[in-house]
Design an enzyme around this catalytic site. Structure first.
Site, PDB file in Angstrom:
ATOM      1  N   CYS A   1     -29.531  21.852 -75.444  1.00 40.06           N
ATOM      2  CA  CYS A   1     -29.566  21.680 -76.900  1.00 40.06           C
ATOM      3  C   CYS A   1     -30.831  20.913 -77.304  1.00 40.06           C
ATOM      4  CB  CYS A   1     -28.280  21.007 -77.368  1.00 40.06           C
ATOM      5  SG  CYS A   1     -27.994  21.186 -79.147  1.00 40.06           S
TER       6      CYS A   1
ATOM      7  N   HIS B   1     -23.598  24.025 -74.786  1.00 45.68           N
ATOM      8  CA  HIS B   1     -23.345  22.786 -74.031  1.00 45.68           C
ATOM      9  C   HIS B   1     -22.409  23.023 -72.837  1.00 45.68           C
ATOM     10  CE1 HIS B   1     -25.090  19.764 -76.797  1.00 45.68           C
ATOM     11  NE2 HIS B   1     -24.831  20.661 -77.716  1.00 45.68           N
TER      12      HIS B   1
ATOM     13  N   GLU C   1     -22.019  21.152 -70.356  1.00 43.42           N
ATOM     14  CA  GLU C   1     -21.432  19.867 -69.938  1.00 43.42           C
ATOM     15  C   GLU C   1     -20.166  19.536 -70.720  1.00 43.42           C
ATOM     16  OE1 GLU C   1     -23.615  20.176 -72.160  1.00 43.42           O
ATOM     17  OE2 GLU C   1     -23.758  18.439 -73.497  1.00 43.42           O
TER      18      GLU C   1
END
Lengths: 90, 233
Positions: B86, B203, B205
């Site tokens: 990002c 994302h 994660e």
């Protein structure tokens, strides 16, 4: 040393769709102002530069624009440069 | 693996990146934007999501001149693995480690939702445990994620299989509706020519535990582990 003021205009490159400009253009049309087209939204940056002459000031400014103030991948810029009248001379 | 996660002023996904890195059994090193040296033995550097320097001027424009970025560029140029998520992707583009730029979403709105990504190239350190064409469910959260580059650059990326992920429908179709931000060619993630630097707008994660709705994001961390010859329990 002289002091110059610079006015820098930054816009998205022509090849990139300016979605903000498009939205504002549509808003103008919805306000019954159909005569407007090609609206482009950009950034305005003002700053002062100390330099020996206008040429040196322009060179510094171009370096700043190319390195930090704009991203050449997506933006174009142009600027105007004016020498600030020295207070003592007034 | 040893994973370093950089925190810039305004990073807000650094804790998530450290958490996901630790989940997959890695030793995690917190790196600060003012650091002028990296810990020895790092395998991977993650530039996390967020709003570094308030996104002032342009996203990533000021972060790329943070002191640590000199070391990140040196690390990448020496073949080290660098992964920008990002805002991290935006910083990598500004730093010139990845081609192109990320600009305001086509619809002008911040977009925050799960999207589907199709893995386009599995022969990279970031995607090697995926199967070709595998579809992953991962969230996006950005206002400036529309990937753009000149036509020549886009053609070069496509021809050399540097597009790693594309926004698709749940069954893997590339459509305008599946594109959350207007990115050219539905591009969600790219790698550099050397394939050691990757930027990804979504994302992974945040998608490493089923409790959070998807653990498809683990594929990135497990691919990196495989690339580094580390076995993960």
């Amino acid at each position: 040393m002289k002091t110059f003021t610079a006015n820098i205009t930054v816009t998205l490159r022509r090849a990139i769709l300016d979605v903000q400009g498009k939205a504002v253009e549509n808003a103008l049309h919805s306000l019954h102002m159909p005569g407007f087209s090609d609206v482009r939204i950009g950034k305005h940056i003002e700053l002062s530069i100390q330099a020996t002459d206008a040429e040196a000031a322009s060179a510094q400014l171009r370096e700043a624009c190319d390195k930090l103030l704009t991203n050449p991948v997506m933006e174009d810029y142009h600027f105007t440069l004016n020498e600030t009248a020295a207070v003592e001379a007034a | 693996m040893n994973i370093g996660v950089v925190t810039f002023p305004g990073s807000n996904c650094d804790a998530d990146a450290r958490h996901a890195s630790a989940l997959t059994g890695n030793t995690v090193h917190s790196l600060w934007h003012k650091d002028t040296a990296l810990p020895s033995g790092l395998d991977v550097i993650i530039l996390p999501g967020g709003f570094s320097y308030g996104d002032y001027l342009r996203t990533g424009a000021i972060a790329r001149f943070s002191p640590i970025m000199t070391e990140v560029v040196r690390f990448a140029n020496a073949g080290g693995l660098v992964f920008g998520i990002c805002n991290g992707f935006q910083i990598l583009c500004e730093a010139g480690l990845l081609p192109g730029a990320l600009i305001r979403n086509q619809h002008l709105s911040f977009v925050c939702k799960d999207v589907f990504l199709r893995v386009e190239n599995t022969d990279t350190p970031f995607t090697n445990i995926c199967s070709p064409g595998q579809v992953l469910r991962v969230p996006v959260a950005h206002g400036e994620g529309r990937y753009t580059a000149s036509a020549d650059v886009i053609k070069g990326l496509e021809d050399s299989a540097q597009v790693l992920y594309r926004y698709v429908t749940p069954d893997g179709q590339v459509t305008d509706e599946a594109n959350p931000n207007g990115s050219l060619n539905n591009i969600a993630g790219v790698t550099n020519a050397a394939r050691n630097v990757m930027g990804l707008m979504p994302h992974p994660e945040r998608a490493c535990e089923l409790l959070l709705g998807s653990d498809d994001g683990l594929t990135v961390f497990l691919s990196l582990a495989r690339h580094c010859n580390v076995s993960v329990a």
